[in-house]
Design an enzyme around this catalytic site. Structure first.
Site, mmCIF file in Angstrom:
data_model
loop_
_atom_site.group_PDB
_atom_site.id
_atom_site.type_symbol
_atom_site.label_atom_id
_atom_site.label_comp_id
_atom_site.label_asym_id
_atom_site.label_seq_id
_atom_site.Cartn_x
_atom_site.Cartn_y
_atom_site.Cartn_z
ATOM 1 N N ASP A 7 -11.636 1.137 3.733
ATOM 2 C CA ASP A 7 -11.006 -0.131 4.090
ATOM 3 C C ASP A 7 -12.158 -1.070 4.426
ATOM 4 O O ASP A 7 -12.699 -1.037 5.531
ATOM 5 C CB ASP A 7 -10.082 0.059 5.292
ATOM 6 C CG ASP A 7 -9.392 -1.238 5.696
ATOM 7 O OD1 ASP A 7 -9.170 -2.102 4.822
ATOM 8 O OD2 ASP A 7 -9.078 -1.388 6.895
ATOM 9 N N GLU A 68 -9.966 -0.517 -0.856
ATOM 10 C CA GLU A 68 -8.916 -1.534 -0.857
ATOM 11 C C GLU A 68 -9.448 -2.793 -1.521
ATOM 12 O O GLU A 68 -10.540 -3.258 -1.202
ATOM 13 C CB GLU A 68 -8.446 -1.840 0.563
ATOM 14 C CG GLU A 68 -7.243 -2.764 0.565
ATOM 15 C CD GLU A 68 -6.647 -2.919 1.944
ATOM 16 O OE1 GLU A 68 -5.648 -2.241 2.230
ATOM 17 O OE2 GLU A 68 -7.199 -3.711 2.730
ATOM 18 N N ASP A 141 -8.270 0.303 11.170
ATOM 19 C CA ASP A 141 -9.138 0.384 9.991
ATOM 20 C C ASP A 141 -9.260 1.834 9.518
ATOM 21 O O ASP A 141 -9.325 2.104 8.324
ATOM 22 C CB ASP A 141 -10.538 -0.152 10.307
ATOM 23 C CG ASP A 141 -10.508 -1.540 10.910
ATOM 24 O OD1 ASP A 141 -10.306 -2.495 10.146
ATOM 25 O OD2 ASP A 141 -10.654 -1.639 12.138
#
EC number: 3.1.21.10
Length: 188
Positions: A7, A68, A141
């Site tokens: 992430d 991501e 996160d």
């Protein structure tokens, strides 16, 4: 298959490593956050992120990396930092020759929660259940990174098999076409 989910973030970059196979819950191998000092110069922050990611790739030896995909936000400076962190993550994986994939936030949410608009609380709850964790991963996160890894584990393997079948089919068609052309030349 062992997947490292990332992430991306310039201040906090979530890292989650999951092992498993499509259709199975999977097992969490590791979860952490690489942090950089927001007061440090940009080049130093990017280097610190690269160093952290390279060390984690070496330590956990994933077979694939899922990141991501950066999406548009109203805060342009935040998007730029996220994009820079994403580039560092993809570069670190490429240096090791690892296959990479990117997923939009809605793809990750849909894969893990069955709802492309799920909120952070729902993602954390589902990741905790899917990976059979005793407690929810923190911060968000870290949970997001695990969700990205699970998404790739479940969807990436299928995508790779479909792409492999498509390539194999194209090669087979080309071979058959070449054989037919050779046979036609031989009948002349």
């Amino acid at each position: 298959m062992r997947v490292m989910g990332i992430d991306p973030g310039l201040t906090r970059c979530g890292i989650g490593v999951v092992e498993g196979r499509p259709g199975a819950p999977g097992t969490m191998v590791a979860v952490t956050v690489v942090r950089t000092d927001p007061e440090a110069p940009l080049a130093e922050r990017l280097l610190a992120l690269d160093d952290g990611l390279r060390a984690l790739l070496e330590l956990h030896q994933p077979e694939a990396v899922a990141v991501e995909r950066v999406f548009s936000q109203h805060n342009v400076s935040s998007v730029i930092g996220t994009a820079q962190a994403s580039g560092i993550a993809l570069l670190a994986a490429a240096r090791r020759g690892l296959p990479t994939a990117t997923y939009t936030p809605s793809e990750v949410k849909n894969a893990v929660c069955g709802n492309g608009t799920a909120d952070k609380r729902q993602i954390t709850s589902m990741v905790t259940r899917i990976l059979r964790l005793k407690e929810a991963p923190k911060p968000a996160d870290a949970a997001d990174a695990l969700a990205i890894a699970v998404c790739h584990l479940w969807r990436g393997g299928v995508k790779a098999r479909i792409e492999s079948a498509r390539i194999e089919s194209a090669h087979r068609a080309a071979s058959q076409s070449a054989a037919a052309a050779a046979a036609a030349r031989g009948r002349r």
